[in-house]
Design a protein around this motif. Structure first.
Motif, PDB file in Angstrom:
ATOM      1  N   LEU A 114       0.839  -1.262   0.049  1.00 41.55           N
ATOM      2  CA  LEU A 114      -0.332  -0.133  -0.460  1.00 41.55           C
ATOM      3  C   LEU A 114       1.104   1.258   0.136  1.00 41.55           C
ATOM      4  CD1 LEU A 114      -3.037  -1.246   2.447  1.00 41.55           C
ATOM      5  CD2 LEU A 114      -3.154  -0.226  -0.024  1.00 41.55           C
TER       6      LEU A 114
ATOM      7  N   PRO B 288      -5.111   4.995  -1.852  1.00 42.40           N
ATOM      8  CA  PRO B 288      -5.947   3.230  -1.637  1.00 42.40           C
ATOM      9  C   PRO B 288      -6.492   4.061   0.664  1.00 42.40           C
ATOM     10  CG  PRO B 288      -4.243   2.697  -1.341  1.00 42.40           C
ATOM     11  CD  PRO B 288      -4.111   4.314  -2.567  1.00 42.40           C
TER      12      PRO B 288
ATOM     13  N   GLU C 132     -12.630  10.234   1.768  1.00 41.75           N
ATOM     14  CA  GLU C 132     -12.787   8.747   0.735  1.00 41.75           C
ATOM     15  C   GLU C 132     -13.421   8.832  -0.018  1.00 41.75           C
ATOM     16  OE1 GLU C 132     -16.512   8.753   3.067  1.00 41.75           O
ATOM     17  OE2 GLU C 132     -14.599   9.160   3.800  1.00 41.75           O
TER      18      GLU C 132
ATOM     19  N   PRO D 141      -2.213   6.854   0.080  1.00 45.78           N
ATOM     20  CA  PRO D 141      -2.592   5.814   1.241  1.00 45.78           C
ATOM     21  C   PRO D 141      -3.184   6.152   2.067  1.00 45.78           C
ATOM     22  CG  PRO D 141      -0.477   5.203   0.154  1.00 45.78           C
ATOM     23  CD  PRO D 141      -0.822   6.785  -0.320  1.00 45.78           C
TER      24      PRO D 141
END
Length: 480
Positions: A12, A195, A189, A167
């Protein structure tokens, strides 16, 4: 629903390492910046009601500094000074970064200019690999989704929260005691740009600690010195302690629960460094807060003021430095109560300790106090420290209006308005609590310091906000 405590995998963390290089002679640096912790919140700084054994042990094995300052009483500019080694006003970051419209209203940049000096970028010249784990808050928050990625400031890897891009670990509140979990993310988000992992908010610091340990292990395996920002979102409100650490549910008790939980989670990092022979004698841990405590939650001990104010409780921070391989054995466990310096001095000092170099056209506001930092000296910075209040932190009622500017020069602290009116002068060695205004007794000191602080203010880009440039005829009454 109880969320799992995910193992943060390196897949990640998207940006690859640079080629390996031996780092025997260079200290690893871990910079821990707590969010909104008061000067008097730790046991090592006199708090009898809160249990912080892991941080207190760090102080007992290292150095404790009691006259250390940050460069702003609020988060984004404080972090900017630490990153750049310069006054944050130079980069038009004067309060917390919010949504686009609010930033514009206050005359602020939307994010830190990537052209600004960056400690992480400068450390590359000394062969360091750098990672940022935790809160960023220098761009990429609210509706500002096109801000630069954290890796554009010289970091090789990053994992942040809802106030940065790349991330991210985003917290789910109330996930720890069976209640329906709810996101605490300010819609991060929806910004994309990396991610997202949803994480039990109670264990968010633990998640960042785990990622930082993985990063340092990889750097060690590659034979490279590392620089890590470990910047928890704790102990900022709202407070989400475990169910067994909520006390009576008051703001103060919830805060204490978060602080004690954070101490426990940071202890895993401290123990990892102590218990790894290759790290223990080659690693420097620097620990402080970004500004003072939130009123009603933490404490500044004997100091006046809190987060958002230019009084000592807003800008003086606990500082702990740990490094068995760098601090002389006879100095470990000592308290330095005389050296006066600030966060941007840390930036310059850490760069000096690493052997790195800044860009040739960079002029730092911070000074190199590396001997003081590791206990081989006790110098203070030579130049004064100046502050300007966040433009949205003025107060309303006349008796509660806050000073606009402040200055620490030697033993004196001056606070005044933008135009130099309503001066407050305190002799800090005798009055750390800023209770007795001596402005009327020392007009020559007031005149000299007022000229200096207003000249500094006039030399910087202006900001906007309530009462900017406002003149007041009545002095703010000092605390009795």
């Amino acid at each position: 629903m109880k969320l799992p405590r995910f193992s943060i995998t390196l897949c990640l963390l998207l940006v690859p390492f640079l080629s390996a290089r031996s780092a025997v002679e260079k200290p690893n640096i871990i910079f821990i910046l707590v969010d909104d912790m008061g000067w008097g919140d730790l046991g090592a700084f006199g708090n009898k009601g809160t249990k912080t054994p892991n941080i207190d042990r760090l102080a007992a094995e290292g150095l404790r500094f009691t006259q250390f300052y940050v460069n702003s009483p609020i988060c984004s500019p404080s972090r900017t000074a630490l990153t750049t080694g310069q006054y944050p006003q130079r980069w038009k970051i004067t309060s917390y970064l919010s949504n686009r419209a609010e930033n514009e209203r206050r005359g602020m940049a939307q994010w830190l200019d990537p052209a600004a000096p960056s400690l992480a970028r400068s450390l590359k010249s000394a062969g360091y690999t750098s990672g940022h784990f935790g809160k960023w808050h220098m761009g990429g928050q609210r509706d500002v989704g096109e801000a630069p990625m954290i890796t554009e400031y010289g970091f090789d890897e990053s994992l942040t929260n809802f106030e940065g891009l790349g991330p991210r670990l985003l917290g789910m509140a109330d996930a720890h005691d069976g209640k329906p979990p709810r996101p605490h993310s300010l819609n991060s988000e929806k910004l994309g740009r990396g991610p997202v992992i949803w994480y039990d908010r109670t264990h968010l610091t633990e998640g960042f600690v785990g990622a930082a340990i993985q990063f340092m292990n990889k750097a060690e395996a590659d034979g490279r010195p590392f620089f890590i920002n470990l910047w928890p979102d704790d102990v900022h409100s709202p407070f989400f302690p475990p169910a067994d650490r909520r006390g009576d549910g008051s703001k103060r008790e919830l805060y204490r629960g978060v602080l004690e939980t954070m101490d426990e989670q940071l202890g895993k990092l401290f123990d990892h460094v102590r218990d790894t022979p290759a790290l223990k004698d080659r690693t420097l841990i620097v620990f402080c807060s970004d500004n003072g405590h939130e009123p009603g939650a933490g404490t500044a001990g004997p100091l006046r003021g809190a987060k958002g104010t230019l009084y000592e409780g807003g800008v003086r921070s606990p500082l702990i430095v740990w490094g068995p391989g760098l601090i002389p054995a006879g100095k470990a466990g000592q308290t330095n109560g005389t050296s006066v310096f600030a966060a941007f001095d840390l930036t310059v000092s850490l760069l000096a300790l690493s052997g790195g170099t800044a860009p040739i056209d960079t002029t730092f506001d911070g000074e190199n106090l590396s001997p003081t930092l590791i206990g081989t000296g006790t110098d203070s910075r030579k130049k004064p420290i100046f502050w300007r209040r966040p433009p949205d932190r003025k107060g309303t009622a006349e008796e509660n209006l806050l000073p606009d500017l402040a200055m620490r020069d030697g033993e004196w602290k001056l606070l005044c308005n933008y135009d130099g009116s309503a001066p407050q002068l305190y002799h800090l060695p005798a009055d750390a609590g800023e209770a007795t205004n001596l402005a009327g007794r020392h007009p020559e000191v007031v005149e000299k310091m007022t000229r200096a602080v207003t000249a500094w203010h006039d030399s910087l880009p202006p900001d906007h906000g309530p009462a900017l440039g406002e003149k007041r005829s009545r002095r703010q009454a000092p605390r009795k």
